[in-house]
Design a protein around this motif. Structure first.
Motif, PDB file in Angstrom:
ATOM      1  N   HIS A  13       0.825  -1.217   0.000  1.00  0.00           N
ATOM      2  CA  HIS A  13       0.000   0.000   0.000  1.00  0.00           C
ATOM      3  C   HIS A  13       0.866   1.277   0.000  1.00  0.00           C
ATOM      4  O   HIS A  13       0.401   2.342  -0.373  1.00  0.00           O
ATOM      5  N   ASN A  14       2.106   1.161   0.511  1.00  0.00           N
ATOM      6  CA  ASN A  14       3.067   2.280   0.494  1.00  0.00           C
ATOM      7  C   ASN A  14       2.695   3.435   1.423  1.00  0.00           C
ATOM      8  O   ASN A  14       3.233   4.532   1.297  1.00  0.00           O
ATOM      9  N   ARG A  15       1.800   3.189   2.357  1.00  0.00           N
ATOM     10  CA  ARG A  15       1.435   4.253   3.295  1.00  0.00           C
ATOM     11  C   ARG A  15       2.631   4.615   4.186  1.00  0.00           C
ATOM     12  O   ARG A  15       2.865   5.790   4.458  1.00  0.00           O
ATOM     13  N   TYR A  17       5.883   4.263   3.602  1.00  0.00           N
ATOM     14  CA  TYR A  17       6.923   4.926   2.811  1.00  0.00           C
ATOM     15  C   TYR A  17       6.568   6.396   2.564  1.00  0.00           C
ATOM     16  O   TYR A  17       7.431   7.273   2.597  1.00  0.00           O
ATOM     17  N   MET A  18       5.270   6.668   2.357  1.00  0.00           N
ATOM     18  CA  MET A  18       4.861   8.052   2.142  1.00  0.00           C
ATOM     19  C   MET A  18       4.938   8.869   3.426  1.00  0.00           C
ATOM     20  O   MET A  18       5.350  10.029   3.408  1.00  0.00           O
ATOM     21  N   LEU A  19       4.539   8.266   4.535  1.00  0.00           N
ATOM     22  CA  LEU A  19       4.481   9.004   5.804  1.00  0.00           C
ATOM     23  C   LEU A  19       5.842   9.153   6.451  1.00  0.00           C
ATOM     24  O   LEU A  19       6.095  10.147   7.129  1.00  0.00           O
ATOM     25  N   ASP A  25      11.835   2.439   3.120  1.00  0.00           N
ATOM     26  CA  ASP A  25      12.039   2.610   1.680  1.00  0.00           C
ATOM     27  C   ASP A  25      11.051   1.660   0.988  1.00  0.00           C
ATOM     28  O   ASP A  25      10.261   0.971   1.647  1.00  0.00           O
ATOM     29  N   VAL A  26      11.096   1.640  -0.330  1.00  0.00           N
ATOM     30  CA  VAL A  26      10.219   0.750  -1.077  1.00  0.00           C
ATOM     31  C   VAL A  26      11.072   0.064  -2.142  1.00  0.00           C
ATOM     32  O   VAL A  26      11.948   0.682  -2.736  1.00  0.00           O
ATOM     33  N   LEU A  50       2.690   6.763  13.331  1.00  0.00           N
ATOM     34  CA  LEU A  50       1.861   6.994  12.138  1.00  0.00           C
ATOM     35  C   LEU A  50       1.890   5.790  11.201  1.00  0.00           C
ATOM     36  O   LEU A  50       0.865   5.397  10.634  1.00  0.00           O
ATOM     37  N   ASN A  54      -1.537   3.581  10.184  1.00  0.00           N
ATOM     38  CA  ASN A  54      -2.049   3.756   8.825  1.00  0.00           C
ATOM     39  C   ASN A  54      -1.769   2.560   7.912  1.00  0.00           C
ATOM     40  O   ASN A  54      -2.065   2.625   6.723  1.00  0.00           O
ATOM     41  N   CYS A  55      -1.223   1.489   8.485  1.00  0.00           N
ATOM     42  CA  CYS A  55      -0.987   0.295   7.656  1.00  0.00           C
ATOM     43  C   CYS A  55      -2.271  -0.516   7.569  1.00  0.00           C
ATOM     44  O   CYS A  55      -2.718  -1.085   8.569  1.00  0.00           O
TER      45      CYS A  55
END
Lengths: 64, 412
Positions: A13-15, A17-19, A25-26, A50, A54-55
């Motif tokens: 979902h990359n949540r 990595y964004m937060l 990292d991704v 966070l 948010n995962c």
């Protein structure tokens, strides 16, 4: 505070990595890669929380 | 056709997501069902179950016991007799695929949709959003300040970007939207003539790519699919075409819906608009909150084997609807679940699905939504709904405004 990440549960979902790019990292396929081992630096505690909160797949955990 | 549908007497026992009343009021229907009948049922479509609680939806999506199959993901009334793409492959891999084939088919596509690849498309997307608003705002100036944010803006953005990624002619956008209408929005309308079908169109486009190979590293997504292998073999023509169908249609009305719903919200909530416009740090949370509260996508499964769920006997072949938007409004999973909280800190929403079928294009959709809203709020200073009664939401499994007339105040 320690952070752990379960690659088996991650669906990309990359949540996190964004937060918190300081913590995650991704990889080339979009799955999360945990960047820190062991203790989370104090200034990143809020961001670590966070990531947990948010995962969507419950793949990240914090322990004292 | 939709205005001749039988009225729904009780959504708990006669659920119909293609009914006009559902388009108008789905969130209230989900809230009601979650309280009194968290696994609703319907005899329509040959038998269908509808969970509304977040934990049930996640468990069904996780499918730990193989109780469900993804072989068909859009509820319809036709028998599926696709002999070329039997289970576990399905007609549009990997979304119609089950394990173990699913993982191999999906892996072919993960890299082009990973965040670092998608971010390269941001400047192109941003410029296109500006171009659309140049035209839309000029139209509004000649039209008393009125334009339609769904028709003149939102619907074009994902079409243009996916055409770029696939290497399809951008001027074919209207055809793509017609395909989507037939496949997703109104799959039970009628049988199509061959020349009208997406398969007929894409076979010609794929053949054009096959006849004009590009140097390595310069190809588009269709070139990519023609060059990769699965289990040591090139993809079958049916696999290539099925995946292109998926990539073309899955990202269009979904993202269009999300952009439209978000603009619909901002037009009615000036305080949220101010914060989105003036506080760049809040946008990362705002985008996820738009995705949570206005999640566009409901997926479907079929029951793969008889089993019991919440005291009900589910039979093999029954439809299982997965309304992720209903789960996103479950008060057991989200604080103040029915409220838009622009900087919500705990937000495990399932707007992109959950489990192994997590939306492949989620990074693309999120980028398009963020850029579309940034450009819109930068360019359109003062706007409101022309009239709430003229906003029209879609029926079916993709929820969002299809008509969204706005009034812009240019002298502000």
């Amino acid at each position: 505070m320690k952070i752990s990440y379960n690659r088996e549960l991650c669906q990309g979902h990359n949540r996190c990595y964004m937060l918190a790019p300081e913590l995650f990292d991704v990889d080339d396929e979009g799955y999360a890669v945990l960047k820190v081992e062991g203790e989370v630096p104090a200034e990143l505690h809020d961001k670590a929380q966070l990531c947990v909160d948010n995962c969507p797949e419950y793949a990240i955990e914090l322990t004292d | 056709m939709s205005d001749t549908k039988a009225p729904v007497e009780d959504w708990a026992t006669d659920f119909d997501h293609t009914h006009p009343d559902y388009a108008a009021g789905a969130p209230a229907i989900w809230d009601d069902l979650r309280k009194r009948c968290p696994l609703a049922h319907s005899e329509r479509f040959g038998g269908m179950w509808v969970p509304t609680r977040a934990d049930d939806i996640k468990a069904i999506a996780d499918n730990d016991f193989g109780n469900y199959t993804s072989h068909e993901v859009v509820v319809n009334e036709y028998a599926n007799n696709d002999e070329m793409m039997p289970p576990p492959i399905g007609g549009a891999p990997p979304i119609t695929s089950d394990p173990p084939f699913h993982a191999d088919a999906r892996r072919l596509l993960l890299a082009p949709f990973a965040p670092k690849q998608i971010n390269k498309l941001e400047p192109f997307t941003r410029q296109y959003c500006h171009d659309l608003l140049d035209v839309a705002l000029a139209k509004a100036k000649d039209n008393g300040g009125v334009f339609d944010a769904a028709i003149d803006y939102a619907q074009h953005i994902p079409v243009r970007v996916i055409a770029e990624m696939l290497g399809l002619p951008p001027e074919d956008g209207d055809r793509f939207r017609t395909f989507i209408h037939h496949i997703i929005e109104n799959p039970i309308e009628r049988e199509l003539e061959e020349e009208e079908t997406i398969e007929y169109y894409l076979d010609a486009q794929i053949e054009r790519h096959r006849a004009n190979p590009k140097p390595e590293g310069e190809g588009d997504l269709i070139d990519h699919l023609l060059s990769v292998e699965i289990f040591g073999e090139p993809l079958s023509p049916e696999h290539v075409r099925g995946t292109v169908v998926l990539l073309l249609i899955a990202g269009i009305d979904t993202t269009w819906s999300s952009i439209g719903s978000s603009i619909w919200h901002l037009a009615q909530h000036p305080a949220d608009l101010e914060r989105f416009r003036n506080e760049p740090d809040v946008r990362i949370f705002a985008i996820e909150e738009f995705l949570r509260l206005y999640a566009p996508v409901t997926m479907a499964r079929r029951v793969a084997k008889d089993h019991e769920l919440r005291g009900q006997q589910l039979k093999q072949g029954d439809w299982m609807l997965l309304p992720f938007p209903a789960g996103n409004r479950d008060p057991e999973a989200f604080e103040d679940a029915d409220q838009f909280i622009i900087d919500r800190q705990k937000n495990r929403h399932g707007a992109f699905g959950l489990g192994i079928h997590r939306c492949l294009g989620s990074n693309l959709a999120r980028m398009e939504l963020a850029v579309a809203l940034e450009v819109f709020t930068e360019r359109v200073d003062d706007f409101e709904l022309l009239d709430p009664a003229t906003v029209r939401f879609s029926t079916g499994q993709i929820r969002g405004p299809r008509e969204l007339p706005l009034k812009v105040h240019f002298d502000a």
